[in-house]
Design a protein around this motif. Sequence first.
Motif, PDB file in Angstrom:
ATOM      1  N   MET A   1       0.274  12.378   0.232  1.00  0.00           N
ATOM      2  CA  MET A   1      -0.972  12.364  -0.544  1.00  0.00           C
ATOM      3  C   MET A   1      -0.771  12.968  -1.934  1.00  0.00           C
ATOM      4  SD  MET A   1      -3.149  10.832   1.226  1.00  0.00           S
ATOM      5  CE  MET A   1      -4.870  11.177   0.930  1.00  0.00           C
ATOM      6  N   LEU A   2       0.279  13.765  -2.108  1.00  0.00           N
ATOM      7  CA  LEU A   2       0.526  14.399  -3.412  1.00  0.00           C
ATOM      8  C   LEU A   2       1.167  13.434  -4.398  1.00  0.00           C
ATOM      9  CD1 LEU A   2       1.837  17.933  -2.443  1.00  0.00           C
ATOM     10  CD2 LEU A   2      -0.314  17.366  -3.540  1.00  0.00           C
ATOM     11  N   ARG A   3       1.820  12.375  -3.856  1.00  0.00           N
ATOM     12  CA  ARG A   3       2.555  11.484  -4.759  1.00  0.00           C
ATOM     13  C   ARG A   3       1.620  10.687  -5.647  1.00  0.00           C
ATOM     14  NH1 ARG A   3       6.952  10.579  -0.892  1.00  0.00           N
ATOM     15  NH2 ARG A   3       5.900   8.802   0.017  1.00  0.00           N
TER      16      ARG A   3
ATOM     17  N   THR B   1       3.470  17.848   7.310  1.00  0.00           N
ATOM     18  CA  THR B   1       3.775  18.395   5.992  1.00  0.00           C
ATOM     19  C   THR B   1       4.487  17.363   5.123  1.00  0.00           C
ATOM     20  OG1 THR B   1       4.010  20.576   6.972  1.00  0.00           O
ATOM     21  CG2 THR B   1       4.910  20.282   4.775  1.00  0.00           C
ATOM     22  N   PHE B   2       5.581  16.805   5.666  1.00  0.00           N
ATOM     23  CA  PHE B   2       6.481  15.978   4.871  1.00  0.00           C
ATOM     24  C   PHE B   2       5.905  14.578   4.657  1.00  0.00           C
ATOM     25  CE2 PHE B   2      10.692  13.744   4.359  1.00  0.00           C
ATOM     26  CZ  PHE B   2      11.014  14.371   3.172  1.00  0.00           C
ATOM     27  N   VAL B   3       5.294  14.000   5.699  1.00  0.00           N
ATOM     28  CA  VAL B   3       4.821  12.625   5.599  1.00  0.00           C
ATOM     29  C   VAL B   3       3.403  12.574   5.022  1.00  0.00           C
ATOM     30  CG1 VAL B   3       4.270  10.531   6.879  1.00  0.00           C
ATOM     31  CG2 VAL B   3       6.290  11.867   7.480  1.00  0.00           C
ATOM     32  N   TYR B   4       2.469  13.287   5.687  1.00  0.00           N
ATOM     33  CA  TYR B   4       1.066  13.105   5.312  1.00  0.00           C
ATOM     34  C   TYR B   4       0.694  13.911   4.062  1.00  0.00           C
ATOM     35  CZ  TYR B   4       0.292  10.618   9.672  1.00  0.00           C
ATOM     36  OH  TYR B   4       0.342   9.708  10.686  1.00  0.00           O
TER      37      TYR B   4
ATOM     38  N   PRO C   1       0.819  -1.216   0.000  1.00  0.00           N
ATOM     39  CA  PRO C   1       0.000   0.000   0.000  1.00  0.00           C
ATOM     40  C   PRO C   1       0.855   1.269   0.000  1.00  0.00           C
ATOM     41  CG  PRO C   1      -0.041  -1.067   2.153  1.00  0.00           C
ATOM     42  CD  PRO C   1       0.662  -2.008   1.223  1.00  0.00           C
ATOM     43  N   ALA C   2       0.374   2.304  -0.701  1.00  0.00           N
ATOM     44  CA  ALA C   2       1.036   3.603  -0.778  1.00  0.00           C
ATOM     45  C   ALA C   2       0.318   4.585   0.153  1.00  0.00           C
ATOM     46  CB  ALA C   2       0.991   4.088  -2.223  1.00  0.00           C
ATOM     47  N   PRO C   3       0.901   5.776   0.391  1.00  0.00           N
ATOM     48  CA  PRO C   3       0.243   6.746   1.278  1.00  0.00           C
ATOM     49  C   PRO C   3      -1.211   6.996   0.931  1.00  0.00           C
ATOM     50  CG  PRO C   3       2.429   7.516   0.715  1.00  0.00           C
ATOM     51  CD  PRO C   3       2.221   6.249  -0.047  1.00  0.00           C
ATOM     52  N   LYS C   4      -1.501   7.069  -0.371  1.00  0.00           N
ATOM     53  CA  LYS C   4      -2.878   7.383  -0.784  1.00  0.00           C
ATOM     54  C   LYS C   4      -3.872   6.317  -0.325  1.00  0.00           C
ATOM     55  CE  LYS C   4      -3.080  10.564  -4.609  1.00  0.00           C
ATOM     56  NZ  LYS C   4      -2.540  10.804  -5.912  1.00  0.00           N
TER      57      LYS C   4
ATOM     58  N   ASP D   1      -5.598   9.087   6.060  1.00  0.00           N
ATOM     59  CA  ASP D   1      -6.887   9.759   6.100  1.00  0.00           C
ATOM     60  C   ASP D   1      -6.627  11.188   6.585  1.00  0.00           C
ATOM     61  OD1 ASP D   1      -9.381  10.705   6.419  1.00  0.00           O
ATOM     62  OD2 ASP D   1     -10.037   9.247   7.922  1.00  0.00           O
ATOM     63  N   LEU D   2      -6.643  12.143   5.639  1.00  0.00           N
ATOM     64  CA  LEU D   2      -6.241  13.515   5.980  1.00  0.00           C
ATOM     65  C   LEU D   2      -7.181  14.160   6.990  1.00  0.00           C
ATOM     66  CD1 LEU D   2      -4.745  15.418   2.925  1.00  0.00           C
ATOM     67  CD2 LEU D   2      -3.624  14.362   4.862  1.00  0.00           C
ATOM     68  N   ASP D   3      -8.475  13.786   6.974  1.00  0.00           N
ATOM     69  CA  ASP D   3      -9.391  14.336   7.982  1.00  0.00           C
ATOM     70  C   ASP D   3      -8.918  13.980   9.385  1.00  0.00           C
ATOM     71  OD1 ASP D   3     -11.105  15.469   6.119  1.00  0.00           O
ATOM     72  OD2 ASP D   3     -12.188  13.580   5.828  1.00  0.00           O
ATOM     73  N   LEU D   4      -8.517  12.716   9.544  1.00  0.00           N
ATOM     74  CA  LEU D   4      -8.030  12.256  10.842  1.00  0.00           C
ATOM     75  C   LEU D   4      -6.766  13.022  11.248  1.00  0.00           C
ATOM     76  CD1 LEU D   4      -9.134   9.999  12.669  1.00  0.00           C
ATOM     77  CD2 LEU D   4      -7.323   8.533  11.814  1.00  0.00           C
ATOM     78  N   VAL D   5      -5.852  13.207  10.282  1.00  0.00           N
ATOM     79  CA  VAL D   5      -4.608  13.920  10.573  1.00  0.00           C
ATOM     80  C   VAL D   5      -4.901  15.375  10.944  1.00  0.00           C
ATOM     81  CG1 VAL D   5      -2.360  14.578   9.668  1.00  0.00           C
ATOM     82  CG2 VAL D   5      -3.352  12.407   9.010  1.00  0.00           C
TER      83      VAL D   5
END
Lengths: 125, 208
Positions: B206-208, B199-202, B61-64, B68-72
């Motif tokens: 998600m941008l990758r 910023t760097f991880v989450y 699995p990849a970050p995407k 879950d950005l809402d959780l972050v």
Amino acid sequence: MSAPDHAEGHGHAHGGAAHGSFKGYLIGFVLSVILTAIPFWLVMSGAIDNKQATAIVIMAFAVVQIVVHMVFFLHMKTASEGGWSMLALIFTLILVVIVLTGSLWVMYHLNANMMPGLHDMREMP
Amino acid sequence: MDSIATTAGTEPVFHLEEEHVHAEGSSTMLGFWLYLMSDCLIFAMLFAAYGVLGANYAAGPAPKDLFDLDLVAVNTTMLLLSSITYGFAMLTMDKGRVAATQAWLAVTGLFGLAFLSIELYEFAHMIHEGATPQRSAFLSSFFTLVGTHGLHVTFGIVWLVTLMTQVARFGLIEANRRRVMCLSMFWHFLDVVWIGVFTFVYLMGMLR
């Protein structure tokens, strides 16, 4: 000898109330909420089409927010502890920059230059 | 100390005079700052490891698929709120109000606990989906970096509870004020590290 003078002169020089005011904490908090909300919104909504541009923008926001935290929450000043904490911070930042850019630069070029050319598996016996 | 000062005129005592200049614990803040800077280097190494390994998914699995950005976002809010409530604890401590200081420290601890609970829920969710640390280099470096930050928060909460007990027993004496100030630096420093993590991880993941 002026030993009592020494004690008076330095008794509250270091431990004074030099750690922030209500206004300072509030400004820092509001700024960091804004500086957090914008990058999250940028990524979640995809407002900027270019992914690389988005990455650069959110990294810039992170750097600004770190400075905001340093100033308003950690109360970094050039003069604190006689300038030694600022000196330690600058030294650490230099090491951090060397570690981060050095690792990424070396490993990126390792991938780009060595993987396909020098060790092509089809040429192996 | 006074006896030394009064006899200083008759006896050749040279070096002891220096001791008057530094009150007990006056160099603690600088020493603690140096500790934080060494901690900063640990996190720099972990960030570098994540930067190097973070894109190697080993067909996993990849970050995407995982983040879950809402959780972050909720998590980040918890840590930010705990930072300002700790600021309020410092301000009430300056005014010498013990009960109010204890209350703000307790609120800070609760926000810290909320942050940790959300993080553990996220970890449990990921592991449940098979995204364990041994799945890929990306997940190894992710769990090491974010987990180390979580461990710091855990120890910060242990320290906070210890300090609240100390303040309850001895009040806001000079030593306790110094300790509260040290924990303040530690707590705000963790918030600074979290800015790098989200910023760097989450976000960039998600941008990758």
